[in-house]
Design an enzyme around this catalytic site. Structure first.
Site, PDB file in Angstrom:
ATOM      1  N   GLU A  52      -7.349   1.986 -13.179  1.00  0.00           N
ATOM      2  CA  GLU A  52      -6.791   3.066 -12.467  1.00  0.00           C
ATOM      3  C   GLU A  52      -5.482   3.508 -13.125  1.00  0.00           C
ATOM      4  OE1 GLU A  52      -8.124   2.286  -7.816  1.00  0.00           O
ATOM      5  OE2 GLU A  52      -6.050   1.792  -8.383  1.00  0.00           O
ATOM      6  N   CYS A  59      -1.489   1.660  -3.116  1.00  0.00           N
ATOM      7  CA  CYS A  59      -2.481   2.731  -2.997  1.00  0.00           C
ATOM      8  C   CYS A  59      -2.031   4.321  -2.923  1.00  0.00           C
ATOM      9  CB  CYS A  59      -3.151   2.591  -1.616  1.00  0.00           C
ATOM     10  SG  CYS A  59      -3.395   0.883  -1.337  1.00  0.00           S
ATOM     11  N   CYS A 111       0.878  -1.050   0.059  1.00  0.00           N
ATOM     12  CA  CYS A 111      -0.187  -0.068  -0.016  1.00  0.00           C
ATOM     13  C   CYS A 111       0.812   1.254   0.122  1.00  0.00           C
ATOM     14  CB  CYS A 111      -0.987  -0.167   1.101  1.00  0.00           C
ATOM     15  SG  CYS A 111      -1.860   1.385   1.432  1.00  0.00           S
ATOM     16  N   GLU A 149     -26.227  15.600  -2.578  1.00  0.00           N
ATOM     17  CA  GLU A 149     -27.477  15.868  -2.406  1.00  0.00           C
ATOM     18  C   GLU A 149     -28.557  15.007  -3.194  1.00  0.00           C
ATOM     19  OE1 GLU A 149     -29.125  19.762  -3.152  1.00  0.00           O
ATOM     20  OE2 GLU A 149     -27.370  20.068  -4.302  1.00  0.00           O
ATOM     21  N   TYR A 208      -9.328  -3.142 -10.844  1.00  0.00           N
ATOM     22  CA  TYR A 208      -8.821  -2.286 -10.272  1.00  0.00           C
ATOM     23  C   TYR A 208      -7.701  -1.391 -10.862  1.00  0.00           C
ATOM     24  CZ  TYR A 208     -11.684  -2.786  -5.817  1.00  0.00           C
ATOM     25  OH  TYR A 208     -12.725  -2.769  -4.826  1.00  0.00           O
ATOM     26  N   HIS A 226     -26.568  21.715   0.039  1.00  0.00           N
ATOM     27  CA  HIS A 226     -26.577  22.473  -1.333  1.00  0.00           C
ATOM     28  C   HIS A 226     -25.699  23.441  -1.677  1.00  0.00           C
ATOM     29  CE1 HIS A 226     -28.864  23.403  -4.830  1.00  0.00           C
ATOM     30  NE2 HIS A 226     -28.672  24.591  -4.540  1.00  0.00           N
ATOM     31  N   ARG A 285     -10.227  -9.034 -21.000  1.00  0.00           N
ATOM     32  CA  ARG A 285     -10.992 -10.639 -21.736  1.00  0.00           C
ATOM     33  C   ARG A 285     -12.339 -10.792 -21.662  1.00  0.00           C
ATOM     34  NH1 ARG A 285      -9.123 -14.979 -17.005  1.00  0.00           N
ATOM     35  NH2 ARG A 285     -10.268 -13.798 -15.404  1.00  0.00           N
ATOM     36  N   LYS A 333       0.050   5.289  -6.153  1.00  0.00           N
ATOM     37  CA  LYS A 333      -0.973   5.291  -7.167  1.00  0.00           C
ATOM     38  C   LYS A 333      -1.681   6.521  -7.015  1.00  0.00           C
ATOM     39  CE  LYS A 333      -4.906   4.307  -6.165  1.00  0.00           C
ATOM     40  NZ  LYS A 333      -5.330   2.871  -5.811  1.00  0.00           N
TER      41      LYS A 333
END
Ligand code: NDP
Length: 461
Positions: free
Chosen positions: A183, A47, A42, A443, A179, A438, A200, A50
């Site tokens: 990414e 992660c 990670c 929302e 993933y 808002h 594939r 990345k």
């Protein structure tokens, strides 16, 4: 018998480090061994770098979007070596932080490969020393599958190399549709690389909601990424000019500067000495564990990607916390894999929690599906042809929201927060009672009026 340690952890990644530190906090004598860099996949090559690359790749779009808001951005340029150097500096900083935390917790760190050498003995490969431990925890993670069945796979890179390429390729082919493929396709495309995904199956991201998969595919094509579904590489060759050539199962060949394989990850179990103590592994090599992360050997435990449960950093950390509760607090806790929120840092981003529509249809007879696809406010002026997708899946019998899926900027952040109400079993009525913020994109999630689709008895009505 007196052991050198109460716990010896093999692998200083997210799961191993958390288990080691938390166990040491109870007063246990703990050591951890790491053969590469402290922090694991990670932090070192997953992660974290990345996401830094994802940020880097957003700027090309941001510069374009600025014009609609009155900005004229002068000539821009991108320097790959600068990104790599700055990313490396940040990863070094994080690694130092991991080391310092290990140290502060009183955990002894051995910077070496460690091999189980006897029931309670671990051999430290760096100097051949042997230490003993009452319990052994294997947290060695995984690595990208090199896809040995593909002739010429040795010419291809994986995500590991993608973090250290000397030059940014002009053209890249990426094999896989999960993933990592998705990414990195977004990253390379954003950095100006001619990018093609070769997948594939029928549609990328097979484990995600079908609307999200289709919408991301369409958006990626608008962004200039080619996606060749129903296709695999049949072989890869190095051409005399140094470029690579791939033959595709769908016919034809493609040339590129790099070919990246992202076809899944394998558990790191080789040469660990698991057989010495008789630890059972599954057909893919992953260590088999019970609900509490214990292997078939009473004092050997395993967690994180080496066990092939759910390959996600927060899951490994959660498993580590459960392990420490179970073993060092005498409070057996099973990791809870239900309703795990996750994000794909594609561009735009995916945030998802709970069931995809196909899984929900398998589980529930009666569903209400709420969908909204709209132009995010940013793009009303930027002029970018990009839609945001929001979707709630509601079990019509209980009114519980069983799935929430977002494609769009901030989708990952939203998924984290949506994880709380879905975990608590919130109903659509709870969402409706919640006041909107808002103007935000999210929302939409609390202002859905009528369902877009009603499914009764398994059929759309
Ligand atoms: P994934 O399992 O997500 O995807 C693997 C892809 O490769 C799938 O599209 C799969 O196809 C395809 N594939 C598998 N075998 C072959 C083959 N022999 N030939 C051609 N294609 C093949 O794995 P990744 O490598 O992308 O990522 C590994 C794991 O790491 C993920 O499962 C995820 O848990 C974790 N991760 C999480 C991230 C995050 O949280 N944002 C980011 C990156 C990784 P098919 O779909 O048909 O099976």
């Amino acid at each position: 018998m007196a052991y050198d340690y109460d716990l010896f952890v093999i692998g200083a990644g997210s799961g191993g480090v958390r288990a080691a530190r938390k166990a040491a906090e109870t007063g246990a004598r703990v050591a951890v061994a790491e053969e590469y860099r402290v922090g694991g996949t990670c932090v070192i090559r997953g992660c974290v770098p990345k996401k830094l690359f994802v940020y880097a790749s957003h700027f090309s779009g941001t510069f374009e979007d600025a014009a609609g808001f009155g900005w004229s951005v002068g000539e821009t340029g991108f320097d790959w070596p600068t990104l790599i150097a700055n990313k490396d500096r940040e990863i070094d900083r994080l690694e130092r932080a991991y080391r310092s935390n290990i140290d502060k917790a009183g955990v002894e760190l051995f910077e070496t490969r460690a091999v189980i050498d006897g029931p309670h003995t671990i051999r430290l490969e760096a100097n051949g020393d042997r230490v003993t431990a009452e319990r052994i925890l294997v947290a060695t993670g995984g690595r990208p599958s090199p896809h040995p069945a593909l002739p010429g796979h040795e010419h291809c890179i994986s995500s590991n190399e993608a973090f250290h390429l000397e030059r940014l390729p002009e053209k890249i082919l990426i094999g896989g549709g999960g993933y990592i493929a998705v990414e990195f396709a977004g990253i390379f495309n954003g950095l100006g690389v001619d990018t093609t995904i070769v997948y594939r199956g029928m549609e990328i991201l097979s484990r995600f909601d079908p609307d999200v998969r289709r919408a991301l595919h369409a958006q990626y094509e608008k962004n200039g990424i080619r996606i060749l579904c129903h296709n695999v590489f049949e072989n890869v060759k190095r051409l005399p000019n140094g470029r690579l050539q791939a033959s595709l199962s769908g016919g034809g060949t493609e040339e590129a500067d790099e070919i990246m394989l992202a076809v899944g990850r394998l558990p790191n179990v080789e040469g660990l000495g698991l057989e010495t103590v008789g630890v059972e592994t599954a057909h893919n090599g992953a260590i088999m564990v019970d609900d509490y992360s214990k292997t078939n050997v009473d004092h050997v435990w395993a967690l994180g990607d080496v066990t092939d449960r759910m390959q996600l950093t927060p899951v490994a950390i959660h498993e580590a916390m459960c392990f420490v509760q179970t073993v060092f607090h005498d409070n057996p806790v099973k990791p809870d894999y239900d309703t795990v929120a996750t994000a794909v840092f594609s561009q735009p981003e995916i945030g998802t929690v709970g069931l995809a529509e196909d899984a929900a249809r398998d589980k529930f007879q009666n569903l209400d599906i709420y969908r909204a696809s709209f132009t995010p406010m940013l793009h009303t002026l930027s002029g970018r042809d990009e839609k945001m997708l929001m979707k709630l899946i509601v079990d019509a019998d209980s009114d519980k929201v069983v799935g929430a899926h977002i494609l769009g900027s901030g989708g990952g952040e939203m998924a984290q927060l949506l994880g709380i109400p879905l975990k608590m079993g919130a109903t659509k009525a709870d969402f409706d009672m919640t006041m909107a913020v808002h103007p935000t994109a999210s929302e939409e999630l609390v202002t859905f009026a009528a369902p877009s689709e009603r499914i009764r008895g398994g059929e759309t009505v």
